[in-house]
Design an enzyme around this catalytic site. Sequence first.
Site, PDB file in Angstrom:
ATOM      1  N   HIS A 199      43.779  38.622  35.839  1.00 21.16           N
ATOM      2  CA  HIS A 199      43.010  38.594  37.085  1.00 21.16           C
ATOM      3  C   HIS A 199      43.902  38.787  38.307  1.00 21.16           C
ATOM      4  O   HIS A 199      43.608  38.263  39.382  1.00 21.16           O
ATOM      5  CB  HIS A 199      42.226  37.290  37.188  1.00 21.16           C
ATOM      6  N   LYS A 204      40.025  45.191  33.681  1.00 22.49           N
ATOM      7  CA  LYS A 204      39.560  44.604  34.939  1.00 22.49           C
ATOM      8  C   LYS A 204      39.915  45.558  36.083  1.00 22.49           C
ATOM      9  O   LYS A 204      39.277  46.591  36.227  1.00 22.49           O
ATOM     10  CB  LYS A 204      40.138  43.199  35.103  1.00 22.49           C
ATOM     11  N   SER A 258      40.828  31.883  36.028  1.00 19.78           N
ATOM     12  CA  SER A 258      39.702  32.745  36.369  1.00 19.78           C
ATOM     13  C   SER A 258      38.418  32.005  36.698  1.00 19.78           C
ATOM     14  O   SER A 258      37.569  32.542  37.406  1.00 19.78           O
ATOM     15  CB  SER A 258      39.438  33.724  35.220  1.00 19.78           C
TER      16      SER A 258
END
Length: 395
Positions: free
Chosen positions: A212, A241, A184
């Site tokens: 991610h 996320k 990330s």
Amino acid sequence: MSDAFLSHISETLREIEAEGLYKRERLITSPQGGLITVGGRQVINLCANNYLGLADHPALEKAARNALEPKGYGMASVRFICGTQDIHRQLEQRLAEFLGKDDSILFAACFDANGGLFEPLLGPEDAIISDALNHASIIDGIRLCKAQRYRYANSDMAELEAKLKEARAAGARHIMIATDGVFSMDGYLANLPGVTELARQYDAVVMVDDCHATGFMGPKGEGTPAHFGVDVDILTGTLGKALGGGIGGYIAGPQPVIDLLRQRARPYLFSNSLPPAVVMSGLEAIRLVEEGDELRRNLFENANYWRAGLEALGFTLLPGEHPIIPVMLGEAKLAQEMAAKLFEEGVYVSGFFFPVVPRGQARIRTQMNAALTRSDLDRALEAFEKAGKATGVLS
């Protein structure tokens, strides 16, 4: 509390600030989104993990509201005592179906999922081989486990193979390779084709943290394994996320693995169940992701446009194909100064510096969002040009 102890703490804080490493938080007074309100000003948000722009999606807000009356506000307990509902199992089964696994298990956050994964599955007779750039939660989870520990340089398949041979020569009963799907801080994708091929050769288990990537990498947003067309054994991830941006983590994998984690994963056994509103929004987020081809297309078009614009201005970027696009600045104080100048110009970003990244590799990590318009990106590029010249990053 003694004066000496508080004095020591205060001195540590002064040292952090003197090094330019002190982290400050701005207060957002609007919903999370591509445009947010901070300090009474609307600014372009380029530092959220809100990749698909779902954090303020009306369907998720409606799902959360609709959960409150029939299911209540919270569970007030851990699941094995009295704290689970039918919707928790529905979400676990939907996640497993979406990710192509037998089952999944929910945690308060993916940090907890990674913290609870390794210790129940591996003992002193086993080995874990971890990528050097893995997230802190993987590192901490491995520390809690008694397995032998090995580390290989980021996506270095020759070194990974050497560590596999070393672990086998040391008599390891079982070997697990642990890696982020996306690293990330850099936006690099793990070399999952190489990892899975070596795992087959050396009879190792592959664990991937796909926080991610879930929701937008791969043909239907199924993550980095789908992006590369490979299969991995265990996936960890988050609802916090791309899947709505709330809270909640999970582990997905073979049924016996999930069953054992329900018996022995400490963050699962000793933490409250997720609130019903989060669970119902999670179910709705998976539906939106499955139907989200246009969102994914917008996201990657924005990422390509943004990367090209920054390169044309003369900024130093890390290479990659992910919507994480770091602007490399070197020193922590410069990163903080650049972030402050950008905020003055109406762009919200954060400087990343030690200990989040190595010393001398401070950066501003920009992140694309499917909800941003071309006009938003052009305004942000103008701001980056002005801030870059004001700080001396650009000539």
